[in-house]
Motif scaffolding. Structure first.
Motif, PDB file in Angstrom:
ATOM      1  N   PRO A  57      -2.851 -10.841  10.928  1.00 36.61           N
ATOM      2  CA  PRO A  57      -4.239 -10.499  11.233  1.00 36.61           C
ATOM      3  C   PRO A  57      -4.892  -9.513  10.262  1.00 36.61           C
ATOM      4  CG  PRO A  57      -2.733  -9.591  12.878  1.00 36.61           C
ATOM      5  CD  PRO A  57      -1.922 -10.438  11.966  1.00 36.61           C
ATOM      6  N   HIS A  58      -4.087  -8.806   9.459  1.00 39.36           N
ATOM      7  CA  HIS A  58      -4.652  -7.868   8.478  1.00 39.36           C
ATOM      8  C   HIS A  58      -3.645  -7.648   7.355  1.00 39.36           C
ATOM      9  CE1 HIS A  58      -2.152  -5.043  10.731  1.00 39.36           C
ATOM     10  NE2 HIS A  58      -2.808  -5.435  11.823  1.00 39.36           N
ATOM     11  N   ARG A  59      -4.124  -7.083   6.265  1.00 38.59           N
ATOM     12  CA  ARG A  59      -3.306  -6.862   5.067  1.00 38.59           C
ATOM     13  C   ARG A  59      -2.022  -6.091   5.384  1.00 38.59           C
ATOM     14  NH1 ARG A  59      -3.523  -7.040  -0.289  1.00 38.59           N
ATOM     15  NH2 ARG A  59      -5.644  -7.828  -0.270  1.00 38.59           N
ATOM     16  N   GLU A  60      -2.130  -5.054   6.208  1.00 37.27           N
ATOM     17  CA  GLU A  60      -0.965  -4.233   6.528  1.00 37.27           C
ATOM     18  C   GLU A  60       0.147  -5.072   7.143  1.00 37.27           C
ATOM     19  OE1 GLU A  60      -4.084  -3.501   7.441  1.00 37.27           O
ATOM     20  OE2 GLU A  60      -4.532  -1.598   6.442  1.00 37.27           O
ATOM     21  N   ALA A  61      -0.230  -5.963   8.066  1.00 36.71           N
ATOM     22  CA  ALA A  61       0.768  -6.813   8.719  1.00 36.71           C
ATOM     23  C   ALA A  61       1.466  -7.708   7.704  1.00 36.71           C
ATOM     24  CB  ALA A  61       0.111  -7.659   9.808  1.00 36.71           C
ATOM     25  N   LEU A  62       0.711  -8.262   6.771  1.00 38.43           N
ATOM     26  CA  LEU A  62       1.289  -9.141   5.757  1.00 38.43           C
ATOM     27  C   LEU A  62       2.216  -8.372   4.822  1.00 38.43           C
ATOM     28  CD1 LEU A  62       1.491 -11.870   4.278  1.00 38.43           C
ATOM     29  CD2 LEU A  62      -0.506 -11.147   2.936  1.00 38.43           C
ATOM     30  N   LEU A  64       3.765  -5.494   5.158  1.00 35.01           N
ATOM     31  CA  LEU A  64       4.986  -5.004   5.802  1.00 35.01           C
ATOM     32  C   LEU A  64       5.941  -6.138   6.147  1.00 35.01           C
ATOM     33  CD1 LEU A  64       3.505  -2.177   8.026  1.00 35.01           C
ATOM     34  CD2 LEU A  64       4.709  -1.962   5.851  1.00 35.01           C
ATOM     35  N   GLU A  65       5.402  -7.289   6.525  1.00 36.85           N
ATOM     36  CA  GLU A  65       6.272  -8.427   6.824  1.00 36.85           C
ATOM     37  C   GLU A  65       6.920  -8.970   5.555  1.00 36.85           C
ATOM     38  OE1 GLU A  65       8.549 -10.899   9.016  1.00 36.85           O
ATOM     39  OE2 GLU A  65       7.374  -9.185   9.679  1.00 36.85           O
ATOM     40  N   VAL A  66       6.187  -8.978   4.439  1.00 36.11           N
ATOM     41  CA  VAL A  66       6.773  -9.402   3.160  1.00 36.11           C
ATOM     42  C   VAL A  66       7.922  -8.471   2.803  1.00 36.11           C
ATOM     43  CG1 VAL A  66       6.348  -9.504   0.665  1.00 36.11           C
ATOM     44  CG2 VAL A  66       4.767 -10.618   2.237  1.00 36.11           C
ATOM     45  N   LEU A 114       0.036   1.300  -0.871  1.00 38.66           N
ATOM     46  CA  LEU A 114      -1.386   1.205  -0.537  1.00 38.66           C
ATOM     47  C   LEU A 114      -1.612   1.141   0.973  1.00 38.66           C
ATOM     48  CD1 LEU A 114      -2.892  -1.301  -3.153  1.00 38.66           C
ATOM     49  CD2 LEU A 114      -3.451   1.120  -2.883  1.00 38.66           C
ATOM     50  N   VAL A 115      -0.816   0.331   1.675  1.00 38.65           N
ATOM     51  CA  VAL A 115      -1.061   0.174   3.114  1.00 38.65           C
ATOM     52  C   VAL A 115      -0.461   1.296   3.943  1.00 38.65           C
ATOM     53  CG1 VAL A 115      -1.295  -2.327   2.952  1.00 38.65           C
ATOM     54  CG2 VAL A 115       0.888  -1.360   3.625  1.00 38.65           C
ATOM     55  N   ARG A 124       6.073   3.240   6.652  1.00 39.19           N
ATOM     56  CA  ARG A 124       6.865   2.341   5.813  1.00 39.19           C
ATOM     57  C   ARG A 124       8.164   2.009   6.536  1.00 39.19           C
ATOM     58  NH1 ARG A 124       8.035   2.783  -0.502  1.00 39.19           N
ATOM     59  NH2 ARG A 124       9.525   1.096  -0.635  1.00 39.19           N
ATOM     60  N   PRO A 125       8.496   0.728   6.631  1.00 40.75           N
ATOM     61  CA  PRO A 125       9.753   0.375   7.306  1.00 40.75           C
ATOM     62  C   PRO A 125      10.955   0.835   6.485  1.00 40.75           C
ATOM     63  CG  PRO A 125       8.694  -1.586   6.404  1.00 40.75           C
ATOM     64  CD  PRO A 125       7.768  -0.437   6.162  1.00 40.75           C
TER      65      PRO A 125
END
Length: 194
Positions: A57-62, A64-66, A114-115, A124-125
């Motif tokens: 749903p947003h850049r942060e989700a993408l 962090l999932e990457v 950045l995120v 950060r994970p």
């Protein structure tokens, strides 16, 4: 009724393939350019905006999932290597994969910064799967008598920390190889099987 589960399974597997494709494309694009447009990632992944935003749903989700996805790929390689190689060789080959991940994902690190640096942004994970994979490899090597006893994953990552000082835009492989060979030599010192 017997058709419904088959259809649901097909939809789920199609959705999973879309998600995996988005993650693969995003990994490449975000590695090249931390602020890669999400619309360009969706287009290159061959999915519509709705499918893209349903998954991320947003850049942060993408981003962090990457990061999690890539870390999991590196972690999973440890068990795969242990199944087909002696522990000492599995550890050394895994170290090469870890170095390749570190060097080729330097741009991804910028995207993560950045995120996670934005006020109120996600944390950060941590590298938990990779730490666990290192622990698995170190225990297998210790059990085989190939390395000194008592080396922890924390010790291991402190020893290889020099990887993150190598410029990924230069010819990094020979330098990384020498560093990792030195670390392996140190791990072998005092091993009962030597």
């Amino acid at each position: 009724m017997s058709q419904q589960p088959k259809k649901d399974t097909a939809l789920r597997s199609d959705a999973q393939r879309n998600r995996e494709r988005i993650l693969r494309v995003a990994t490449v694009e975000l590695t090249l350019r931390a602020d890669a447009p999400l619309s360009a990632i969706a287009k290159k992944a061959g999915v519509g905006q709705g499918t893209f935003y349903r998954n991320f749903p947003h850049r942060e989700a993408l981003v962090l999932e990457v990061y999690r996805y890539e870390m999991q790929q590196v972690a999973d390689a440890a068990c795969e290597l242990l199944q087909s190689r002696p522990p000492e060789r599995a550890l050394r080959e895994w170290m090469d994969r870890l170095a390749r991940f570190a060097m080729t994902k330097a741009g991804l690190a910028d995207a993560i910064r950045l995120v996670t640096s934005a006020p109120g942004g996600p944390a950060r994970p941590g590298p938990t799967p990779v730490m666990e994979a290192a622990g698995t490899l170190l225990r297998a090597c210790e059990d085989a008598g190939a390395i000194r006893s008592g080396v922890t994953p924390d010790d291991f990552f402190l020893a290889i920390a020099g990887l993150w000082q190598i410029d990924p835009h230069e010819d990094w492989e020979p330098r990384a190889g020498r560093l990792l060979d030195l670390v392996m030599d140190g791990l072998r010192m005092g091993a009962p099987g030597r």
